[in-house]
Write an enzyme that holds these catalytic residues in place. Structure first.
Site, PDB file in Angstrom:
ATOM      1  N   ASP A  35     -39.512 -26.297 -54.379  1.00  0.00           N
ATOM      2  CA  ASP A  35     -39.947 -24.892 -54.463  1.00  0.00           C
ATOM      3  C   ASP A  35     -38.859 -23.971 -55.023  1.00  0.00           C
ATOM      4  O   ASP A  35     -39.049 -22.762 -55.096  1.00  0.00           O
ATOM      5  CB  ASP A  35     -40.402 -24.384 -53.089  1.00  0.00           C
ATOM      6  CG  ASP A  35     -39.275 -24.411 -52.063  1.00  0.00           C
ATOM      7  OD1 ASP A  35     -38.142 -24.787 -52.421  1.00  0.00           O
ATOM      8  OD2 ASP A  35     -39.524 -24.039 -50.899  1.00  0.00           O
ATOM      9  N   ARG A  96     -18.511  -4.397 -56.721  1.00  0.00           N
ATOM     10  CA  ARG A  96     -18.332  -3.088 -57.355  1.00  0.00           C
ATOM     11  C   ARG A  96     -19.285  -2.039 -56.789  1.00  0.00           C
ATOM     12  O   ARG A  96     -19.101  -0.854 -57.010  1.00  0.00           O
ATOM     13  CB  ARG A  96     -18.507  -3.209 -58.879  1.00  0.00           C
ATOM     14  CG  ARG A  96     -17.321  -3.920 -59.537  1.00  0.00           C
ATOM     15  CD  ARG A  96     -17.519  -4.100 -61.025  1.00  0.00           C
ATOM     16  NE  ARG A  96     -18.553  -5.089 -61.303  1.00  0.00           N
ATOM     17  CZ  ARG A  96     -19.086  -5.302 -62.511  1.00  0.00           C
ATOM     18  NH1 ARG A  96     -18.678  -4.596 -63.534  1.00  0.00           N
ATOM     19  NH2 ARG A  96     -20.006  -6.237 -62.680  1.00  0.00           N
ATOM     20  N   ASP A 167      -8.288   1.865 -67.649  1.00  0.00           N
ATOM     21  CA  ASP A 167      -8.399   3.119 -66.886  1.00  0.00           C
ATOM     22  C   ASP A 167      -7.244   3.186 -65.896  1.00  0.00           C
ATOM     23  O   ASP A 167      -6.535   2.198 -65.682  1.00  0.00           O
ATOM     24  CB  ASP A 167      -9.762   3.240 -66.181  1.00  0.00           C
ATOM     25  CG  ASP A 167     -10.057   2.068 -65.263  1.00  0.00           C
ATOM     26  OD1 ASP A 167      -9.132   1.613 -64.564  1.00  0.00           O
ATOM     27  OD2 ASP A 167     -11.211   1.609 -65.234  1.00  0.00           O
ATOM     28  N   LYS A 191     -10.970   6.429 -69.248  1.00  0.00           N
ATOM     29  CA  LYS A 191     -12.286   5.832 -69.515  1.00  0.00           C
ATOM     30  C   LYS A 191     -13.399   6.717 -68.966  1.00  0.00           C
ATOM     31  O   LYS A 191     -13.310   7.204 -67.851  1.00  0.00           O
ATOM     32  CB  LYS A 191     -12.356   4.449 -68.863  1.00  0.00           C
ATOM     33  CG  LYS A 191     -13.705   3.770 -69.008  1.00  0.00           C
ATOM     34  CD  LYS A 191     -13.621   2.300 -68.619  1.00  0.00           C
ATOM     35  CE  LYS A 191     -14.110   2.053 -67.229  1.00  0.00           C
ATOM     36  NZ  LYS A 191     -14.125   0.621 -66.893  1.00  0.00           N
ATOM     37  N   ARG A 193     -17.489   6.369 -68.341  1.00  0.00           N
ATOM     38  CA  ARG A 193     -18.626   5.439 -68.401  1.00  0.00           C
ATOM     39  C   ARG A 193     -19.930   6.233 -68.542  1.00  0.00           C
ATOM     40  O   ARG A 193     -20.205   7.129 -67.765  1.00  0.00           O
ATOM     41  CB  ARG A 193     -18.671   4.557 -67.144  1.00  0.00           C
ATOM     42  CG  ARG A 193     -19.806   3.541 -67.171  1.00  0.00           C
ATOM     43  CD  ARG A 193     -19.729   2.565 -66.028  1.00  0.00           C
ATOM     44  NE  ARG A 193     -18.719   1.536 -66.181  1.00  0.00           N
ATOM     45  CZ  ARG A 193     -18.819   0.483 -66.989  1.00  0.00           C
ATOM     46  NH1 ARG A 193     -19.898   0.332 -67.747  1.00  0.00           N
ATOM     47  NH2 ARG A 193     -17.856  -0.418 -67.048  1.00  0.00           N
ATOM     48  N   ASP A 217      -7.612  -5.938 -67.158  1.00  0.00           N
ATOM     49  CA  ASP A 217      -8.547  -5.311 -66.216  1.00  0.00           C
ATOM     50  C   ASP A 217      -8.850  -6.328 -65.121  1.00  0.00           C
ATOM     51  O   ASP A 217      -8.532  -7.514 -65.265  1.00  0.00           O
ATOM     52  CB  ASP A 217      -9.834  -4.922 -66.958  1.00  0.00           C
ATOM     53  CG  ASP A 217     -10.560  -3.752 -66.300  1.00  0.00           C
ATOM     54  OD1 ASP A 217     -10.162  -3.344 -65.193  1.00  0.00           O
ATOM     55  OD2 ASP A 217     -11.526  -3.258 -66.907  1.00  0.00           O
TER      56      ASP A 217
HETATM   57  C1  R5P Z   1     -14.479  -0.864 -63.605  1.00  0.00           C
HETATM   58  O1  R5P Z   1     -13.899   0.029 -63.016  1.00  0.00           O
HETATM   59  C2  R5P Z   1     -13.902  -2.232 -63.741  1.00  0.00           C
HETATM   60  O2  R5P Z   1     -12.533  -2.242 -63.470  1.00  0.00           O
HETATM   61  C3  R5P Z   1     -14.142  -2.819 -65.108  1.00  0.00           C
HETATM   62  O3  R5P Z   1     -13.475  -2.001 -66.064  1.00  0.00           O
HETATM   63  C4  R5P Z   1     -15.590  -2.857 -65.473  1.00  0.00           C
HETATM   64  O4  R5P Z   1     -16.352  -3.287 -64.387  1.00  0.00           O
HETATM   65  C5  R5P Z   1     -15.800  -3.765 -66.654  1.00  0.00           C
HETATM   66  O5  R5P Z   1     -17.163  -3.795 -66.954  1.00  0.00           O
HETATM   67  P1  R5P Z   1     -17.683  -3.995 -68.432  1.00  0.00           P
HETATM   68  O6  R5P Z   1     -17.057  -5.237 -68.975  1.00  0.00           O
HETATM   69  O7  R5P Z   1     -19.166  -4.129 -68.254  1.00  0.00           O
HETATM   70  O8  R5P Z   1     -17.316  -2.778 -69.212  1.00  0.00           O
END
Ligand code: R5P
Length: 290
Positions: A35, A96, A167, A191, A193, A217
């Site tokens: 399943d 996150r 960032d 940065k 978003r 990062d």
């Molecule tokens: C955000 O604050 C994280 O540190 C990463 O910069 C972010 O999650 C990266 O995500 P993506 O690759 O989708 O831009």
């Protein structure tokens, strides 16, 4: 005596960790019931016997199935008599979502942490997005900073290197990589978003023309952040551009986006086993467990 039980997606890291700790690795079967539900079993002949042992469960939770699998691994370890279950989460999914960003949303990191807490005596999380998520676990949870290993795959001949974070929140990662590498300048971008995949990066003040640049990062998810950073650096005449991250999630077309943006190489760790997993966090995890 320590035994390592690995999630299906963390087998290379679990093996490396067993090596580091001189621990045994429990053979297991990962499958599905007809399943679609997950089936997990420790090798049953002879029956697994962990009486009085410390069992370390190692499983990244980069999907909903992986979350459920982790709960099954913890339960199998207890069922086999483990005296202590230690849970290592190399990459913590939902990490996150550490607050309700709008009314009506859950604190997803807390929800998954609570579920994981029920089956373990302690938790270790490798580079969670924010160390505050550790407070969501009910047994002691410890964050492991493995960013230093990201210096290992970098070329030894970096020319006047600049270590950047995309960032201000990730500046400490860039500093750690620079410190481990041994030389170079550190700075960060600003940065903004706009959506899950769309970000704007404002250049840092540091001059990058003709210099090798390393952008670090915690995670590359869709690659939106890093490809924007690489684009800005290319426009400003950087020499070679390397991107490094602890968690190379590389969702959707992230690899292609980064390649098209002009990156020279992508280096990640084995918290997520991907083609770019150039270095292991096993030694950092072992140090935390010892
Ligand atoms: C955000 O604050 C994280 O540190 C990463 O910069 C972010 O999650 C990266 O995500 P993506 O690759 O989708 O831009």
């Amino acid at each position: 005596m320590t035994t390592i039980v690995s999630g299906s997606r963390s087998q290379a890291l679990a093996a490396a960790l067993a090596d580091e700790l001189g621990a045994s690795l429990a053979p297991a079967t990962y499958d599905r019931f007809p399943d679609g539900e997950l089936f997990f079993s420790l090798e049953s002949d002879p029956a697994p016997e962990f009486e009085g042992e410390r069992v370390v469960v190692v499983a990244s939770t980069d999907s909903s199935d992986a979350h459920v699998e982790l709960l099954l691994l913890q339960d199998a370890a207890r069922e086999a008599g483990a005296a202590e279950v230690v849970t290592v989460i190399p990459y913590m999914g939902y990490g996150r979502q550490d607050r309700a960003f709008e009314a009506g949303q859950p604190v997803s990191a807390r929800a998954v942490a609570r579920a994981i807490s029920t089956g373990t005596d302690s938790v270790f999380v490798v580079n969670p997005h924010e160390t505050d998520v550790c407070a969501f676990f009910e047994p002691t949870a410890t964050a492991i900073d493995a960013a230093g290993v990201l210096a290992e795959p970098l070329p030894t001949d970096l020319d006047d290197p600049v270590f950047l974070s995309p960032d201000s929140g990730a500046i400490e990662l860039a500093e750690t990589v620079r410190d481990t590498y041994g030389r170079g300048e550190v700075d960060y971008f600003e940065k903004t978003r706009h959506s899950g995949t769309d970000v704007d990066i404002s250049p840092s003040d540091v001059a990058v023309g003709g210099r090798d640049v390393i952008v670090t990062d915690d995670i590359i998810a869709t690659g939106g952040t890093m490809s924007e950073a690489v684009g800005v650096l290319t426009e400003r005449g950087a020499a070679r551009i390397f991107v490094t991250c602890v968690h190379p999630l590389l969702a959707r077309n992230a690899y292609t986006r980064l390649t098209k943006a002009g990156v020279d190489a992508i280096y990640g760790t084995d918290t997520l086993e991907r083609p770019v997993s150039a270095v292991s966090v096993a030694s950092a995890v072992a140090a935390a467990l010892e």
